[in-house]
Scaffold this motif. Structure first.
Motif, PDB file in Angstrom:
ATOM      1  N   SER A 127       0.846  -1.196   0.000  1.00 16.90           N
ATOM      2  CA  SER A 127       0.000   0.000   0.000  1.00 16.90           C
ATOM      3  C   SER A 127       0.883   1.248   0.000  1.00 16.90           C
ATOM      4  O   SER A 127       2.096   1.162   0.222  1.00 16.90           O
ATOM      5  CB  SER A 127      -0.890   0.016   1.250  1.00 16.90           C
ATOM      6  OG  SER A 127      -0.083   0.119   2.410  1.00 16.90           O
ATOM      7  N   VAL A 128       0.249   2.391  -0.211  1.00  8.97           N
ATOM      8  CA  VAL A 128       0.969   3.657  -0.129  1.00  8.97           C
ATOM      9  C   VAL A 128       1.525   3.828   1.281  1.00  8.97           C
ATOM     10  O   VAL A 128       2.662   4.279   1.470  1.00  8.97           O
ATOM     11  CB  VAL A 128       0.047   4.842  -0.512  1.00  8.97           C
ATOM     12  CG1 VAL A 128       0.752   6.178  -0.299  1.00  8.97           C
ATOM     13  CG2 VAL A 128      -0.422   4.710  -1.955  1.00  8.97           C
ATOM     14  N   GLU A 129       0.749   3.416   2.262  1.00 11.14           N
ATOM     15  CA  GLU A 129       1.186   3.531   3.657  1.00 11.14           C
ATOM     16  C   GLU A 129       2.413   2.675   3.941  1.00 11.14           C
ATOM     17  O   GLU A 129       3.316   3.117   4.658  1.00 11.14           O
ATOM     18  CB  GLU A 129       0.032   3.141   4.603  1.00 11.14           C
ATOM     19  CG  GLU A 129      -1.154   4.090   4.572  1.00 11.14           C
ATOM     20  CD  GLU A 129      -2.085   3.903   3.355  1.00 11.14           C
ATOM     21  OE1 GLU A 129      -2.879   4.823   3.091  1.00 11.14           O
ATOM     22  OE2 GLU A 129      -2.000   2.863   2.666  1.00 11.14           O
ATOM     23  N   SER A 130       2.480   1.472   3.369  1.00  9.91           N
ATOM     24  CA  SER A 130       3.664   0.635   3.615  1.00  9.91           C
ATOM     25  C   SER A 130       4.898   1.190   2.894  1.00  9.91           C
ATOM     26  O   SER A 130       6.013   1.064   3.395  1.00  9.91           O
ATOM     27  CB  SER A 130       3.410  -0.824   3.247  1.00  9.91           C
ATOM     28  OG  SER A 130       3.193  -0.991   1.872  1.00  9.91           O
ATOM     29  N   LEU A 131       4.708   1.835   1.734  1.00  5.05           N
ATOM     30  CA  LEU A 131       5.835   2.494   1.067  1.00  5.05           C
ATOM     31  C   LEU A 131       6.334   3.657   1.930  1.00  5.05           C
ATOM     32  O   LEU A 131       7.541   3.827   2.119  1.00  5.05           O
ATOM     33  CB  LEU A 131       5.430   2.995  -0.326  1.00  5.05           C
ATOM     34  CG  LEU A 131       6.482   3.787  -1.097  1.00  5.05           C
ATOM     35  CD1 LEU A 131       7.772   2.988  -1.293  1.00  5.05           C
ATOM     36  CD2 LEU A 131       5.916   4.249  -2.441  1.00  5.05           C
ATOM     37  N   ALA A 132       5.404   4.437   2.487  1.00  2.00           N
ATOM     38  CA  ALA A 132       5.788   5.558   3.362  1.00  2.00           C
ATOM     39  C   ALA A 132       6.529   5.049   4.602  1.00  2.00           C
ATOM     40  O   ALA A 132       7.529   5.647   5.027  1.00  2.00           O
ATOM     41  CB  ALA A 132       4.558   6.361   3.767  1.00  2.00           C
ATOM     42  N   ALA A 133       6.057   3.947   5.160  1.00  2.00           N
ATOM     43  CA  ALA A 133       6.712   3.385   6.352  1.00  2.00           C
ATOM     44  C   ALA A 133       8.133   2.930   6.013  1.00  2.00           C
ATOM     45  O   ALA A 133       9.071   3.168   6.788  1.00  2.00           O
ATOM     46  CB  ALA A 133       5.889   2.221   6.902  1.00  2.00           C
ATOM     47  N   TRP A 134       8.316   2.278   4.860  1.00  2.00           N
ATOM     48  CA  TRP A 134       9.656   1.853   4.445  1.00  2.00           C
ATOM     49  C   TRP A 134      10.566   3.059   4.254  1.00  2.00           C
ATOM     50  O   TRP A 134      11.706   3.065   4.719  1.00  2.00           O
ATOM     51  CB  TRP A 134       9.585   1.030   3.163  1.00  2.00           C
ATOM     52  CG  TRP A 134      10.909   0.955   2.443  1.00  2.00           C
ATOM     53  CD1 TRP A 134      11.217   1.535   1.256  1.00  2.00           C
ATOM     54  CD2 TRP A 134      12.108   0.310   2.883  1.00  2.00           C
ATOM     55  NE1 TRP A 134      12.535   1.278   0.921  1.00  2.00           N
ATOM     56  CE2 TRP A 134      13.097   0.532   1.909  1.00  2.00           C
ATOM     57  CE3 TRP A 134      12.441  -0.432   4.012  1.00  2.00           C
ATOM     58  CZ2 TRP A 134      14.386   0.026   2.025  1.00  2.00           C
ATOM     59  CZ3 TRP A 134      13.737  -0.931   4.119  1.00  2.00           C
ATOM     60  CH2 TRP A 134      14.690  -0.700   3.133  1.00  2.00           C
ATOM     61  N   GLN A 172      16.960   5.800   3.513  1.00  2.00           N
ATOM     62  CA  GLN A 172      17.335   7.211   3.448  1.00  2.00           C
ATOM     63  C   GLN A 172      18.826   7.388   3.198  1.00  2.00           C
ATOM     64  O   GLN A 172      19.628   6.553   3.573  1.00  2.00           O
ATOM     65  CB  GLN A 172      16.947   7.919   4.750  1.00  2.00           C
ATOM     66  CG  GLN A 172      15.464   7.876   5.013  1.00  2.00           C
ATOM     67  CD  GLN A 172      15.102   8.406   6.388  1.00  2.00           C
ATOM     68  OE1 GLN A 172      15.963   8.789   7.164  1.00  2.00           O
ATOM     69  NE2 GLN A 172      13.822   8.418   6.677  1.00  2.00           N
ATOM     70  N   GLY A 173      19.133   8.509   2.574  1.00  2.00           N
ATOM     71  CA  GLY A 173      20.523   8.880   2.371  1.00  2.00           C
ATOM     72  C   GLY A 173      21.054   9.612   3.579  1.00  2.00           C
ATOM     73  O   GLY A 173      20.341   9.816   4.568  1.00  2.00           O
ATOM     74  N   PRO A 174      22.294  10.063   3.512  1.00  2.00           N
ATOM     75  CA  PRO A 174      22.899  10.782   4.639  1.00  2.00           C
ATOM     76  C   PRO A 174      22.162  12.070   5.000  1.00  2.00           C
ATOM     77  O   PRO A 174      22.236  12.532   6.132  1.00  2.00           O
ATOM     78  CB  PRO A 174      24.323  11.090   4.165  1.00  2.00           C
ATOM     79  CG  PRO A 174      24.508  10.408   2.868  1.00  2.00           C
ATOM     80  CD  PRO A 174      23.198   9.886   2.404  1.00  2.00           C
ATOM     81  N   ASP A 175      21.413  12.643   4.044  1.00  2.00           N
ATOM     82  CA  ASP A 175      20.672  13.876   4.305  1.00  2.00           C
ATOM     83  C   ASP A 175      19.277  13.625   4.863  1.00  2.00           C
ATOM     84  O   ASP A 175      18.521  14.554   5.108  1.00  2.00           O
ATOM     85  CB  ASP A 175      20.572  14.711   3.029  1.00  2.00           C
ATOM     86  CG  ASP A 175      19.861  13.991   1.895  1.00  2.00           C
ATOM     87  OD1 ASP A 175      19.439  12.825   2.080  1.00  2.00           O
ATOM     88  OD2 ASP A 175      19.743  14.588   0.808  1.00  2.00           O
ATOM     89  N   GLY A 176      18.906  12.340   5.051  1.00  2.00           N
ATOM     90  CA  GLY A 176      17.593  12.004   5.590  1.00  2.00           C
ATOM     91  C   GLY A 176      16.496  11.913   4.544  1.00  2.00           C
ATOM     92  O   GLY A 176      15.360  11.560   4.858  1.00  2.00           O
ATOM     93  N   CYS A 177      16.806  12.221   3.290  1.00  2.00           N
ATOM     94  CA  CYS A 177      15.806  12.117   2.217  1.00  2.00           C
ATOM     95  C   CYS A 177      15.720  10.674   1.735  1.00  2.00           C
ATOM     96  O   CYS A 177      16.735   9.994   1.624  1.00  2.00           O
ATOM     97  CB  CYS A 177      16.182  13.011   1.033  1.00  2.00           C
ATOM     98  SG  CYS A 177      15.966  14.764   1.352  1.00  2.00           S
ATOM     99  N   PRO A 178      14.506  10.223   1.430  1.00  2.00           N
ATOM    100  CA  PRO A 178      14.391   8.875   0.872  1.00  2.00           C
ATOM    101  C   PRO A 178      15.067   8.805  -0.491  1.00  2.00           C
ATOM    102  O   PRO A 178      15.132   9.808  -1.210  1.00  2.00           O
ATOM    103  CB  PRO A 178      12.884   8.651   0.757  1.00  2.00           C
ATOM    104  CG  PRO A 178      12.257   9.986   0.830  1.00  2.00           C
ATOM    105  CD  PRO A 178      13.220  10.890   1.537  1.00  2.00           C
ATOM    106  N   VAL A 187      17.278  10.565  -5.470  1.00  2.00           N
ATOM    107  CA  VAL A 187      16.949  11.191  -4.194  1.00  2.00           C
ATOM    108  C   VAL A 187      15.582  11.852  -4.337  1.00  2.00           C
ATOM    109  O   VAL A 187      15.345  12.635  -5.262  1.00  2.00           O
ATOM    110  CB  VAL A 187      18.026  12.212  -3.775  1.00  2.00           C
ATOM    111  CG1 VAL A 187      17.677  12.850  -2.442  1.00  2.00           C
ATOM    112  CG2 VAL A 187      19.403  11.536  -3.716  1.00  2.00           C
ATOM    113  N   LEU A 188      14.696  11.528  -3.397  1.00  2.00           N
ATOM    114  CA  LEU A 188      13.297  11.925  -3.493  1.00  2.00           C
ATOM    115  C   LEU A 188      12.905  12.912  -2.408  1.00  2.00           C
ATOM    116  O   LEU A 188      13.435  12.872  -1.295  1.00  2.00           O
ATOM    117  CB  LEU A 188      12.413  10.684  -3.384  1.00  2.00           C
ATOM    118  CG  LEU A 188      12.742   9.577  -4.392  1.00  2.00           C
ATOM    119  CD1 LEU A 188      12.067   8.272  -3.997  1.00  2.00           C
ATOM    120  CD2 LEU A 188      12.330  10.008  -5.776  1.00  2.00           C
ATOM    121  N   GLU A 189      11.954  13.753  -2.738  1.00  2.00           N
ATOM    122  CA  GLU A 189      11.376  14.657  -1.746  1.00  2.00           C
ATOM    123  C   GLU A 189      10.589  13.811  -0.750  1.00  2.00           C
ATOM    124  O   GLU A 189       9.823  12.928  -1.167  1.00  2.00           O
ATOM    125  CB  GLU A 189      10.448  15.644  -2.455  1.00  2.00           C
ATOM    126  CG  GLU A 189       9.910  16.726  -1.570  1.00  2.00           C
ATOM    127  CD  GLU A 189       9.149  17.748  -2.402  1.00  2.00           C
ATOM    128  OE1 GLU A 189       7.939  17.531  -2.638  1.00  2.00           O
ATOM    129  OE2 GLU A 189       9.776  18.738  -2.814  1.00  2.00           O
TER     130      GLU A 189
END
Length: 143
Positions: free
Chosen positions: A16-23, A30-36, A88-90
């Motif tokens: 689900s969208v929620e499980s993608l958000a949880a992952w 996440q990268g070193p900057d905390g962005c997924p 790198v994603l928002e």
């Protein structure tokens, strides 16, 4: 100025969208900057267009269900010494209208004219329909 190009990618193992958000909230995603980020073997040849406002559209359970804006592409080296591309994603997922999509490997380019529209304000927090129902409705043009 380059045209905008999006990417489309299967979210393998996501229910689900929620499980993608949880992952994506986990340190492993996440990268070193905390962005997924999503690390892939191939570097987009049309990177200039992808970075000109492009998003990655996520296919979950056979349906396009959400997207994320692409911030940048980083070169990363894997544990095996092979150089790869980190998309790198928002942070945060933007729900879209659903559309069925057949399985494919890797990612693909997606023209803006073929991209699903975002859900209207107020609907983005609605609970997702079961994939079978959303797929059936999308096939007949209701969603």
């Amino acid at each position: 100025m380059a045209d905008v190009t999006h990417l489309i990618k299967l979210s393998v193992g996501t229910d689900s969208v929620e499980s993608l958000a949880a992952w994506q909230a986990t340190p492993a995603a996440q990268g070193p900057d905390g962005c997924p980020r999503h690390v892939t073997r191939m570097w987009p040849r049309r990177s200039e267009a992808v970075l000109n406002g492009g998003s990655i559209y996520w296919v979950i359970k056979g349906l396009v269900q959400c997207r994320q804006r692409i911030l940048r592409l980083d070169r990363v080296t894997g544990h095996d010494g092979v150089e790869r591309c980190a998309i790198v994603l928002e942070p945060g997922l933007i729900r879209t209208y659903t559309a069925p999509r057949r399985p494919f490997q890797g990612w693909r380019y997606l023209a803006p004219s073929d991209a699903q529209g975002d859900l209207p304000e107020g609907r983005e927090s609605e609970e997702s329909l079961p994939p079978e129902l959303a797929g059936a409705l999308a096939e007949i043009g209701v969603l």
